[in-house]
Design an enzyme around this catalytic site. Structure first.
Site, PDB file in Angstrom:
ATOM      1  N   HIS A 218      78.588  -3.175 -48.271  1.00 26.63           N
ATOM      2  CA  HIS A 218      79.663  -4.113 -48.634  1.00 26.63           C
ATOM      3  C   HIS A 218      79.570  -4.671 -50.064  1.00 26.63           C
ATOM      4  O   HIS A 218      80.143  -5.726 -50.348  1.00 26.63           O
ATOM      5  CB  HIS A 218      79.705  -5.272 -47.624  1.00 26.63           C
ATOM      6  CG  HIS A 218      78.511  -6.186 -47.679  1.00 26.63           C
ATOM      7  ND1 HIS A 218      78.064  -6.889 -46.593  1.00 26.63           N
ATOM      8  CD2 HIS A 218      77.686  -6.543 -48.695  1.00 26.63           C
ATOM      9  CE1 HIS A 218      77.009  -7.616 -46.933  1.00 26.63           C
ATOM     10  NE2 HIS A 218      76.757  -7.430 -48.204  1.00 26.63           N
TER      11      HIS A 218
ATOM     12  N   HIS B  77      77.827 -14.870 -47.029  1.00 22.65           N
ATOM     13  CA  HIS B  77      76.822 -15.079 -48.077  1.00 22.65           C
ATOM     14  C   HIS B  77      76.926 -16.508 -48.603  1.00 22.65           C
ATOM     15  O   HIS B  77      77.295 -16.729 -49.753  1.00 22.65           O
ATOM     16  CB  HIS B  77      77.027 -14.091 -49.214  1.00 22.65           C
ATOM     17  CG  HIS B  77      76.925 -12.647 -48.822  1.00 22.65           C
ATOM     18  ND1 HIS B  77      77.914 -11.980 -48.132  1.00 22.65           N
ATOM     19  CD2 HIS B  77      75.938 -11.742 -49.019  1.00 22.65           C
ATOM     20  CE1 HIS B  77      77.535 -10.720 -47.938  1.00 22.65           C
ATOM     21  NE2 HIS B  77      76.348 -10.558 -48.456  1.00 22.65           N
TER      22      HIS B  77
ATOM     23  N   HIS C  70      68.488  -2.590 -50.481  1.00 23.89           N
ATOM     24  CA  HIS C  70      68.656  -3.340 -51.731  1.00 23.89           C
ATOM     25  C   HIS C  70      67.877  -4.635 -51.683  1.00 23.89           C
ATOM     26  O   HIS C  70      67.654  -5.194 -50.622  1.00 23.89           O
ATOM     27  CB  HIS C  70      70.127  -3.589 -52.088  1.00 23.89           C
ATOM     28  CG  HIS C  70      70.975  -4.422 -51.147  1.00 23.89           C
ATOM     29  ND1 HIS C  70      71.103  -4.170 -49.801  1.00 23.89           N
ATOM     30  CD2 HIS C  70      71.760  -5.499 -51.383  1.00 23.89           C
ATOM     31  CE1 HIS C  70      71.946  -5.051 -49.258  1.00 23.89           C
ATOM     32  NE2 HIS C  70      72.352  -5.877 -50.193  1.00 23.89           N
TER      33      HIS C  70
ATOM     34  N   GLU D  91      70.208  -6.646 -43.887  1.00 27.23           N
ATOM     35  CA  GLU D  91      71.609  -6.639 -43.424  1.00 27.23           C
ATOM     36  C   GLU D  91      71.858  -5.509 -42.424  1.00 27.23           C
ATOM     37  O   GLU D  91      72.778  -5.584 -41.606  1.00 27.23           O
ATOM     38  CB  GLU D  91      72.569  -6.486 -44.619  1.00 27.23           C
ATOM     39  CG  GLU D  91      72.632  -7.715 -45.515  1.00 27.23           C
ATOM     40  CD  GLU D  91      73.514  -7.539 -46.760  1.00 27.23           C
ATOM     41  OE1 GLU D  91      73.871  -8.554 -47.363  1.00 27.23           O
ATOM     42  OE2 GLU D  91      73.826  -6.382 -47.152  1.00 27.23           O
TER      43      GLU D  91
HETATM   44  C1  DHB Z   1      74.970  -6.892 -54.048  1.00 30.20           C
HETATM   45  C2  DHB Z   1      74.821  -6.467 -52.730  1.00 30.20           C
HETATM   46  C3  DHB Z   1      75.056  -7.327 -51.676  1.00 30.20           C
HETATM   47  O1  DHB Z   1      74.881  -6.998 -50.362  1.00 30.20           O
HETATM   48  C4  DHB Z   1      75.494  -8.623 -51.929  1.00 30.20           C
HETATM   49  O2  DHB Z   1      75.796  -9.402 -50.876  1.00 30.20           O
HETATM   50  C5  DHB Z   1      75.638  -9.077 -53.226  1.00 30.20           C
HETATM   51  C6  DHB Z   1      75.373  -8.199 -54.299  1.00 30.20           C
HETATM   52  C7  DHB Z   1      74.716  -5.974 -55.192  1.00 30.20           C
HETATM   53  O3  DHB Z   1      74.289  -4.828 -54.990  1.00 30.20           O
HETATM   54  O4  DHB Z   1      74.968  -6.365 -56.335  1.00 30.20           O
HETATM   55 FE    FE Z   2      75.263  -8.678 -48.954  1.00 32.97          FE
END
Ligand code: DHB
Ligand code: FE
Length: 284
Positions: free
Chosen positions: A12, A59, A193, A240
């Site tokens: 997302h 978030h 991530h 997540e």
């Molecule tokens: C990014 C990824 C995320 O899941 C998020 O909530 C905010 C930023 C990113 O890769 O920049």
């Molecule tokens: Fe996120």
């Protein structure tokens, strides 16, 4: 009765929304991401559901440290698109399904899961980016959406196992609703991530692809993976991914039905700081 026709899984990343909203989807960097959703957009045109039950995480937009529901079910008639700091995304308002959502609340709570019922909630990129990836840029979303927010931000967060079993309760709830609706359950967020600390920028292709393999073929085994493995292998925000187990738990093979058909699978690095993963499973 309502039926779950398919489950859809996707990352997302907010920058994906920004690329679409600012006309940058044709740039080579973004083209490599959007190409993975071409098949999906075609598929969903022929398989448009009446309702998407959309599992995502907020978030710190609708919720903050003041209030931390583990599982929040959106029962409202509509949900405004949140302002995350740069103004709300120019995407359509999200239209809910209060009758089905109320039925799910009754069924799932009576099935021993304690949900928070939310009658007013703004929805952030966690929900709107998956809609944009699957439906493009329509003037109105082509179906109703029931937002289901999972706390994967502030510990303690729910285990993969809890999410998987909750998905099974959600299937029982949806399939006992007395209207012939076609419902899809979407699991969103991930893949690997980490946005913070010394390991910021962490990506783990091998672990992500094993996750996809196991999500398809060994979801019950995957549900036993503890938090610490997600965080160690897929980064602090890779957690997540537990939300994908809710959607997978809602597929009929988990309850004795046939294995689902894999309609599409895609993996790409990078999009912003994240590995993008995407899967469509159709119930047989
Ligand atoms: C990014 C990824 C995320 O899941 C998020 O909530 C905010 C930023 C990113 O890769 O920049
Ligand atoms: Fe996120």
């Amino acid at each position: 009765m309502a039926r779950i026709t398919a489950s859809v899984y996707t990352s997302h990343v907010p920058a994906i929304g920004a690329a679409l909203d600012h006309g940058k989807s044709g740039e080579p960097y973004w083209q490599q991401v959007f190409v993975g959703y071409e098949t999906s957009k075609q598929w969903i045109t022929g398989h448009t559901p009446d309702v998407v039950f959309l599992v995502y995480n907020d978030h710190a937009t609708a919720f903050s440290l003041e209030m931390i529901p583990t599982f929040a079910l959106g029962t409202a008639a509509k949900f405004a698109v949140a302002d995350e700091g740069w103004g709300p995304r120019p995407v359509p308002e999200v239209i809910g399904h209060p009758e089905l959502a109320s039925h799910i609340a009754h069924s799932v709570i009576q099935d021993d899961f304690d949900l928070t019922i939310v009658n007013r909630m703004d929805v952030d990129h966690g929900l709107t980016v998956p809609l944009s990836l699957m439906f493009g840029q329509p003037v109105a979303w082509p179906c109703r959406v029931i937002p289901f927010a999972v706390n994967v931000v502030q510990y303690p967060i729910p285990s993969g196992r809890r999410c998987f079993v909750l998905g099974q309760a959600i299937r029982r709830a949806i399939e006992s609703f007395d209207e012939p609706l076609k419902v899809q359950v979407w699991g969103t967020g991930g893949m690997s991530h980490q946005l913070q600390g010394p390991r910021a920028g962490l990506i783990n292709r091998e672990w992500d692809n094993q996750f996809l393999d196991r999500l398809i073929a060994d979801p019950a085994g995957l549900a036993e993976v503890p938090h610490i493995e997600y965080v160690r292998e897929a980064g602090s925000e890779g957690i997540e991914l537990v939300m994908w187990l809710i959607a997978r738990g809602a597929m009929s093979d988990i309850d004795g039905g046939q294995a689902p058909a894999e309609k599409h699978r895609f993996y790409h690095v990078p999009a912003s700081n994240t590995a993008v993963g995407h899967l469509i499973l159709e119930n047989n």
